[in-house]
Design a protein around this motif. Structure first.
Motif, PDB file in Angstrom:
ATOM      1  N   SER A  71     -34.595  -8.697  -2.259  1.00 23.10           N
ATOM      2  CA  SER A  71     -33.538  -8.003  -3.217  1.00 23.10           C
ATOM      3  C   SER A  71     -33.361  -8.815  -4.505  1.00 23.10           C
ATOM      4  N   ILE A  72     -33.551 -10.160  -4.226  1.00 19.96           N
ATOM      5  CA  ILE A  72     -33.351 -11.217  -5.364  1.00 19.96           C
ATOM      6  C   ILE A  72     -34.616 -11.211  -6.305  1.00 19.96           C
ATOM      7  N   SER A  73     -35.892 -10.969  -5.469  1.00 18.05           N
ATOM      8  CA  SER A  73     -37.224 -10.946  -6.163  1.00 18.05           C
ATOM      9  C   SER A  73     -37.213  -9.400  -7.150  1.00 18.05           C
ATOM     10  N   ARG A  74     -36.643  -8.444  -6.561  1.00 16.17           N
ATOM     11  CA  ARG A  74     -36.560  -7.258  -7.327  1.00 16.17           C
ATOM     12  C   ARG A  74     -35.888  -7.449  -8.560  1.00 16.17           C
ATOM     13  N   ALA A  75     -34.549  -8.297  -8.246  1.00 15.31           N
ATOM     14  CA  ALA A  75     -33.735  -8.378  -9.494  1.00 15.31           C
ATOM     15  C   ALA A  75     -34.128  -9.292 -10.624  1.00 15.31           C
ATOM     16  N   GLY A  76     -34.985 -10.130 -10.269  1.00 14.91           N
ATOM     17  CA  GLY A  76     -35.576 -11.000 -11.247  1.00 14.91           C
ATOM     18  C   GLY A  76     -37.114 -10.573 -11.768  1.00 14.91           C
TER      19      GLY A  76
ATOM     20  N   GLN B 118     -27.445  -5.638  -2.951  1.00 17.34           N
ATOM     21  CA  GLN B 118     -28.036  -5.748  -1.704  1.00 17.34           C
ATOM     22  C   GLN B 118     -27.988  -6.899  -1.022  1.00 17.34           C
ATOM     23  N   ALA B 119     -28.381  -8.044  -1.913  1.00 11.41           N
ATOM     24  CA  ALA B 119     -28.548  -9.316  -1.426  1.00 11.41           C
ATOM     25  C   ALA B 119     -27.048  -9.959  -1.080  1.00 11.41           C
TER      26      ALA B 119
ATOM     27  N   THR C 183     -42.868  -9.993  -1.282  1.00 17.60           N
ATOM     28  CA  THR C 183     -41.705 -10.259  -0.484  1.00 17.60           C
ATOM     29  C   THR C 183     -41.184  -9.015   0.139  1.00 17.60           C
ATOM     30  N   GLU C 184     -41.423  -7.852  -0.378  1.00 20.45           N
ATOM     31  CA  GLU C 184     -41.020  -6.315   0.064  1.00 20.45           C
ATOM     32  C   GLU C 184     -41.763  -6.133   1.416  1.00 20.45           C
TER      33      GLU C 184
END
Length: 643
Positions: free
Chosen positions: A433-438, A619-620, A452-453
């Motif tokens: 989730s954090i990777s998608r956000a960044g 989500q995170a 990461t997913e």
């Protein structure tokens, strides 16, 4: 010696003219013999034709699934067990073996009845039977040749007899056969317990596959697309060769692991179909409701006592010992004198008889004296048999006790492994989730997000597999104790009624093993997500859906009922001299408006706070309180295990 008188006697006796009759059955006998001889040497092996084989296969395939209720709706664990109980072919075989043992008992019981023998026949000869009388002292023939039997006559008799020794032998054999029925019943129980264990194992692995396989297909497509983009970027010089190859290696590793996990879970569906005797390839849907794991049992002495009393193998040994005791009695009874009583009526159509019908009876006593010499051997054999039975039962009892302790320890470790896998899956989901956000939409950022997913999905597969292993270990504890699947009496045998009976029986029996299993019957509260304060332009509905999806993926039941818990989430931006952060405030509120939990979650916020970024951060944040929500809603009752 002077034979003159004999010659005179013979001369004075007229010789009876005897005319031999034709052998009436000679033509028929010759015909039968000719037919038999003509058939010798003419039989040749004839292989089955393809049409016969195909007809047999089609008949068997139709019979395997004949008369089964159709699978409708979602299947619960008790539904799957009910279908396996009713339609599993291995269990059907054991039921037939039990029925066969009962029929053999009926036959053995009939052997104890007295015997009433009837006989009828026809006698014929081609000449007359007869004879003369010769003096013992002088050898003089004193009678002329005569006969008292017709050439043709009929015979019939009915004799009632009762042999005391045969009755005793038959009685002990019937007692032994009665225990063979009990043994067949215990073997049926064992097969049933094993089927329950296999169904439980396959069900939870199949449910894990049902939960995750749909998510793997789009991810596999994304990985394949990313591999193509990485190769193109490497060839175009956008990525250094080493970095491009490392990304490809990571993506291929993720794909390999993902395929392995997916194949392992997919096999469980086929296994479950086979156990339920459902045609291969049938698309069944399993009931996807969270089922918490029970606490590890602590009273091992109680479990060991239950296992020694309930295990089918030990009960079978008890029946075998009783069979051996009856064998000892049978051998001793065979040494006793035998008393035989008989009576009957007889008839003979021979006209030369003075009485052509008569009644006769009698009594007889017999004893084989030489058999008394076998008394020492019988005693030694019986002592050796009894000692062997005791030794075998003791060894089996030790094995049962060991199985109980090993199964309990395995369950403890399996629960601990699942909890670690659960936490790891949540961490990987938060990382994704954090990777998608960044993500900044660059190639390297997209590849890292995809990695990461993929790791998140693999972690969830591992968590599902760990949960299935924990459920299998749970079932092995129950199996080691020897609990029964069904109550003693079942009124109806349709799948729905069997499922209800199994669910009630299992819950009652499991409570005797796992102290906290009663908590499973308490309803699990559903959760609904409420997203409050958001930056301008953010899509509240999209963020709500993303949070609901991640909670559902972690076995939290979502729904809107009067008793539902509310997860209220509000966002605000927190700025400092060094960085800009986003903060989610989360409150879990029950139906009485009591705040059961309040948490805050902060993360670095990119310059572009889009709906995608806010959804990923939401989500995170929700994942950070998943354990607390499961505890409050009742989805998790077992405390954290320790290895």
């Amino acid at each position: 010696m002077n034979y003159g008188n004999v010659d005179m006697l013979n001369a004075s006796v007229p010789v009876m003219a005897v005319t031999p009759r034709r052998f009436r059955f000679a033509p028929l006998g010759v015909l039968v013999a000719a037919v038999i001889l003509s058939g010798c040497g003419t039989i040749k092996p004839t292989p089955l034709t393809q049409d016969e084989i195909t007809a047999r296969v089609n008949q068997d395939r139709a019979a395997m699934y004949q008369g089964q209720e159709a699978v409708t709706g979602t299947l619960t664990l008790s539904d799957a067990m009910a279908r396996a109980l009713k339609y599993n072919l291995d269990y059907r075989l054991k039921m037939m073996e039990t029925t066969l043992a009962r029929s053999q008992l009926d036959l053995s019981s009939q052997d104890m009845l007295p015997k009433l023998m009837t006989d009828a026949g026809y006698r014929w000869r081609n000449n007359d039977s007869g004879g003369t009388s010769v003096g013992i002292d002088d050898g003089v023939i004193s009678l002329r040749p005569s006969t008292s039997e017709e050439r043709e006559h009929y015979l019939a008799d009915a004799t009632f007899s009762w042999d005391v020794l045969d009755f005793g032998m038959s009685y002990f054999r019937a007692q032994q056969q009665a225990d063979e029925v009990n043994i067949a019943e215990e073997r049926r129980r064992k097969v049933l317990q094993n089927i329950v264990q296999e169904v439980r194992d396959a069900y939870w692995r199949a449910l894990g596959a049902q939960r995750l396989l749909k998510e793997t297909e789009p991810l596999a497509d994304q990985i394949a697309s990313a591999l193509a983009k990485t190769r193109e970027a490497e060839q175009a010089g956008i990525l250094p060769p080493i970095e491009g190859l490392e990304y490809q290696r990571a993506l291929l590793d993720a794909m390999t692991t993902l395929n392995q996990k997916r194949q392992q879970m997919q096999m469980a569906k086929s296994e479950l179909n086979a156990l339920m005797n459902v045609p291969p390839g049938s698309n069944i849907t399993l009931d996807d409701k969270p089922l918490p794991l029970a606490s590890v049992p602590q009273d091992m002495d109680k479990l060991e006592q239950m296992a020694l009393e309930r295990r089918p193998e030990l009960r079978e040994e008890d029946y075998k010992a009783r069979i051996d005791s009856y064998e000892t009695k049978r051998q001793i009874a065979s040494l006793l004198p035998n008393l035989n009583l008989f009576a009957g009526v007889n008839y003979d159509s021979n006209d030369y008889l003075y009485n052509d019908s008569w009644v006769q009876g009698g009594v007889g006593v017999s004893m084989n004296l030489f058999k008394l010499l076998s008394i020492p051997a019988i005693n030694n054999n019986n002592d050796a048999r009894r000692m062997t039975d005791d030794a075998r039962r003791m060894a089996l009892s030790m094995a049962v006790i060991t199985q109980v302790r090993v199964a309990t320890e395995r369950y403890k470790l399996a629960v601990y492994d699942f909890q670690i896998a659960d936490q790891s899956a949540q961490v990987d989901q938060r990382l994704a989730s954090i990777s998608r956000a960044g993500s900044d939409n660059s190639l390297t950022s997209d590849l890292e997000t995809l990695r990461t997913e993929a790791r998140s999905i693999v972690s969830r597969f591992q968590m599902a597999g760990s949960y299935a292993e924990a459920q299998a270990a749970y079932g092995r504890v129950l199996n080691s104790v020897g609990i029964d699947l069904l109550p003693d009496q079942v009124q109806q045998t349709d799948v729905a009624s069997l499922s209800n009976a199994i669910a009630s029986s299992l819950r009652r029996e499991e409570q005797t093993v796992f102290a906290s299993v009663a908590l499973k019957s308490a309803p699990v509260q559903a959760v609904r997500v409420e997203v409050g304060r958001l930056p301008g332009g953010a899509d509240r509905a999209a963020i709500t859906r993303s949070v609901s999806q991640v909670l559902t993926a972690n076995q939290i039941e979502m729904g809107e009922t009067p008793q539902s818990l509310r997860l209220r989430m509000q966002f605000k931006t927190v700025s400092s001299s060094t960085a800009r952060k986003g903060q989610w405030t989360m409150d879990v509120i029950d139906s009485d408006d009591n705040v059961r939990l309040s948490r805050q979650y902060q993360s670095y916020l990119p310059d572009d706070a889009s709906t995608r970024t806010l959804s990923a951060l939401a989500q995170a944040a929700a994942l950070s309180v998943t354990d607390d929500i499961q505890r409050i809603s009742g989805a998790r009752t077992a405390p954290l295990a320790r290895p």
